[in-house]
Structure formats: C-alpha cells, structure tokens
Design an enzyme around this catalytic site. Sequence first.
Site, PDB file in Angstrom:
ATOM      1  N   ARG A  60      -8.240   2.912 -13.544  1.00  0.00           N
ATOM      2  CA  ARG A  60      -7.960   2.536 -12.163  1.00  0.00           C
ATOM      3  C   ARG A  60      -8.323   1.071 -11.893  1.00  0.00           C
ATOM      4  NH1 ARG A  60     -10.575   3.963  -6.893  1.00  0.00           N
ATOM      5  NH2 ARG A  60      -8.895   4.040  -5.347  1.00  0.00           N
ATOM      6  N   HIS A  64      -5.792  -1.578 -10.234  1.00  0.00           N
ATOM      7  CA  HIS A  64      -6.109  -2.282  -8.997  1.00  0.00           C
ATOM      8  C   HIS A  64      -6.227  -3.784  -9.215  1.00  0.00           C
ATOM      9  CE1 HIS A  64      -7.291   0.944  -5.903  1.00  0.00           C
ATOM     10  NE2 HIS A  64      -6.586   1.527  -6.867  1.00  0.00           N
ATOM     11  N   ASP A  65      -6.538  -4.200 -10.422  1.00  0.00           N
ATOM     12  CA  ASP A  65      -6.546  -5.622 -10.734  1.00  0.00           C
ATOM     13  C   ASP A  65      -5.123  -6.161 -10.778  1.00  0.00           C
ATOM     14  OD1 ASP A  65      -7.555  -8.156 -11.550  1.00  0.00           O
ATOM     15  OD2 ASP A  65      -7.085  -7.656 -13.629  1.00  0.00           O
ATOM     16  N   VAL A  68      -2.894  -6.955  -7.568  1.00  0.00           N
ATOM     17  CA  VAL A  68      -3.319  -8.024  -6.654  1.00  0.00           C
ATOM     18  C   VAL A  68      -3.384  -9.330  -7.441  1.00  0.00           C
ATOM     19  CG1 VAL A  68      -5.090  -8.804  -5.049  1.00  0.00           C
ATOM     20  CG2 VAL A  68      -4.657  -6.354  -5.321  1.00  0.00           C
ATOM     21  N   GLY A  70      -1.690 -10.208  -9.849  1.00  0.00           N
ATOM     22  CA  GLY A  70      -1.460 -10.017 -11.270  1.00  0.00           C
ATOM     23  C   GLY A  70      -2.725  -9.665 -12.032  1.00  0.00           C
ATOM     24  N   ASP A  72      -5.501 -10.490 -13.672  1.00  0.00           N
ATOM     25  CA  ASP A  72      -6.271 -11.721 -13.846  1.00  0.00           C
ATOM     26  C   ASP A  72      -7.777 -11.521 -13.717  1.00  0.00           C
ATOM     27  OD1 ASP A  72      -6.473 -11.177 -11.163  1.00  0.00           O
ATOM     28  OD2 ASP A  72      -5.703 -13.115 -10.465  1.00  0.00           O
ATOM     29  N   ASN A  92     -10.391  -0.417  -1.968  1.00  0.00           N
ATOM     30  CA  ASN A  92     -11.375  -0.532  -3.041  1.00  0.00           C
ATOM     31  C   ASN A  92     -12.792  -0.141  -2.649  1.00  0.00           C
ATOM     32  OD1 ASN A  92      -9.512  -1.519  -4.949  1.00  0.00           O
ATOM     33  ND2 ASN A  92      -9.780  -3.628  -4.249  1.00  0.00           N
ATOM     34  N   PRO A 161      -1.048   0.344  -3.588  1.00  0.00           N
ATOM     35  CA  PRO A 161      -0.539   1.621  -3.077  1.00  0.00           C
ATOM     36  C   PRO A 161      -1.688   2.459  -2.514  1.00  0.00           C
ATOM     37  CG  PRO A 161       0.349   1.148  -5.260  1.00  0.00           C
ATOM     38  CD  PRO A 161      -0.744   0.145  -5.008  1.00  0.00           C
ATOM     39  N   HIS A 191      -3.160   9.951 -12.256  1.00  0.00           N
ATOM     40  CA  HIS A 191      -3.941  10.885 -11.439  1.00  0.00           C
ATOM     41  C   HIS A 191      -4.096  12.246 -12.106  1.00  0.00           C
ATOM     42  CE1 HIS A 191      -2.961   8.502  -7.500  1.00  0.00           C
ATOM     43  NE2 HIS A 191      -3.900   7.928  -8.239  1.00  0.00           N
ATOM     44  N   THR A 192      -3.805  12.306 -13.396  1.00  0.00           N
ATOM     45  CA  THR A 192      -4.015  13.545 -14.126  1.00  0.00           C
ATOM     46  C   THR A 192      -5.479  13.752 -14.504  1.00  0.00           C
ATOM     47  OG1 THR A 192      -3.212  14.879 -16.001  1.00  0.00           O
ATOM     48  CG2 THR A 192      -3.609  12.548 -16.419  1.00  0.00           C
ATOM     49  N   ASP A 243      -6.825  16.558 -10.551  1.00  0.00           N
ATOM     50  CA  ASP A 243      -6.066  17.621 -11.208  1.00  0.00           C
ATOM     51  C   ASP A 243      -6.946  18.864 -11.241  1.00  0.00           C
ATOM     52  OD1 ASP A 243      -4.771  19.397 -12.890  1.00  0.00           O
ATOM     53  OD2 ASP A 243      -4.565  17.994 -14.563  1.00  0.00           O
ATOM     54  N   THR A 246      -6.965  20.614 -15.360  1.00  0.00           N
ATOM     55  CA  THR A 246      -7.666  19.926 -16.464  1.00  0.00           C
ATOM     56  C   THR A 246      -8.144  18.566 -15.950  1.00  0.00           C
ATOM     57  OG1 THR A 246      -5.519  19.095 -17.242  1.00  0.00           O
ATOM     58  CG2 THR A 246      -6.390  21.086 -18.306  1.00  0.00           C
TER      59      THR A 246
END
Length: 334
Positions: A60, A64-65, A68, A70, A72, A92, A161, A191-192, A243, A246
């Site tokens: 994640r 998330h990097d 925003v 790209g 970096d 965040n 998102p 998100h599994t 999930d 599992t």
Amino acid sequence: MSSTLLISATLALALLFVGSDAQLSATFYNSTCPNVTSIVSDVVQQAQESDVRITASLLRLHFHDCFVNGCDGSILLVNSSTIVTEQDALPNINSVRGFDVVDNIKTAVEDSCPGVVSCADILAIAAEISVNLSGGPTWDVLLGRRDSTIANFSGANSDLPAPFDNLTIITLKFSAKGLDTTDLVALSGGHTFGRAQCRNFIGRLYNFSGTGSPDPTLNTTYLATLQQICPENGNLSTLTNLDPITPDTFDNDYYSNLQNEEGLFQSDQELFSTTGASTISIVDSFSSNQTTFFENFASSMINMGNISPLTGTDGEIRSDCKLVNAGLLFTDMK
C-alpha cells in the site's frame, strides 16, 4: 499451483508503457548494489514474523507513493521547515504504516551500498517481495528511480483513490495516472490481504448515501457481521479483514468476494455491482483463473511503478528516507 509465478515478458511490457522513461531497468543496481533485493527481502521477512499485516502495508505504501507526484518516495518525507508531509493527508493519516520497516531496510541497504539505492526503489522492491511472500506472483521490478525533494499534501488529498469512491470517480483517478480499466481491477486486487478500519466503510452499513439504509449491494449476512464489528457510534479505528476468507494470503478470493457481494469498500464492490460496467467481465475472469489475475497484477504493478519516476540527475538519493538530504536547498540556489 506454486505460490510464486514468474511473469515472462514483463520487462518488455513495461518498456512499452514507459516510453521516454525507459531509463528504469531491472538490472539497474547489478554493479552498484547487486544484493539489494536480498537485503530488502531479509528485512521484510523478519518484519513479517512479528507483524502479519506488514506485507499488505508495504504494498500500500508503494501504491500511495506512486499516485502522488509519481513513484518518488515523497510519501516517506515527514514534516519539516520545507515539507508538509503527505502522511497527514486524509487518505493517509492513521492509515498508511510500515515506515519503521522502510527505515530498517534503508539502514541495511546503506550499510552495504551507501548512497546508491533510492527510497522510491526500496518501496518498489518491498512491494514485490511482500506480494510474493504472501503467496502472490513475482515480477522483474524496474529500478533507477530517484527520490523527490518535495512532498504534495494537496495531491495526496485529491489524487488517491478513496474507499467510498464510486466507479466513475475511481476510474477517472486511475486514468489520470495513465492506468486503464484492467489496471484498475487488477490493482484493486491488492485488497486480497490486509486490514481496514471501520471509518473506511461504516458509511455502507447504516446510512448509505443518506438513504437511512445499508448499501443494497452488501450481502446481508456479511452486512450483519460487519455491523457487529463496527456498531453505530462505535470505535472507528477497529480493524477488520479486507478479505474475510484468506486475510493474509495474496490470492484471487477478492474477486469471488465481489461476486458474492462481500467487497468491503464501496470502491471494491462497485467493480462488480455497477450495472453494465466493463469491469464486471474482468472480475469474472480473475475470479475464475488465479493465474490470469497474477499475470495481470504483475503487469499492472510495473505500469504503476512507472508513473512519472525521477531519473538521471533529477531528485536525489536520500540518505534518510524521512528527510531531504542536508544542504540540498543551498546547492540548488547556486
């Protein structure tokens, strides 16, 4: 089926995607830090022994990097006289985690190869290792990113998102980063595994969109379970599994969950429950064939990892992932 899946031709696919950014290479550190992947892997495996959530958290962080400014490493920067940290942005704050593990990785890498490997590349390598350690695919991670000297707090608030985004909004956010519908569905499969706080989905459980009723796309049995975990006016920080089947394994159960109306986030369930959506057939395909999901996830991770990287002489190689290198601003002013 083997828990690892080497995705052939991913390097070629990535080079087609990045175009002028093709300076990234799977062999970038072969001569300057040949053991970087094994160093990162050792630290991640050690962290996983005491924190089963860490692999999902590291994946994640990379996501998330990249969304925003790209890929970096900007998400790693903390507040300073020149930085307003992305970590305090709404998507965040009290959510992204694993920064201590990234610091441990950076320390280990610096001990072996000082001043060579960027924090942005560490996030990319750690994401791939985390997926593979949890039963998912492996892929050739393209490397050669450099680290940003700025953060983008407002961009973190607007570009990432959100779990309550509808399909139209989330599609637009992916498209803005050069990612298509298949990338959207494949990357959502992250998100599994992992956990989520009640605050990210409680809006579906009691008063969905001001209707006074739960989200009608939630399986009623699953709804009752979630209402027990997250009662009205309860602790919004309570965690539940992304999930329910599992929760710590990277597999394709996420897509079967969507078919059963057991997607935890609105942004998840809308991939399958939005009437006429082009995402439905992709969900069906990934649910019926884990290999197909793994192949597409690997390809989409390479695509995501190539969002606006800093290369060449742009940016820097941070010695501490939390901070811009000392003296940089004075150098830039010359």
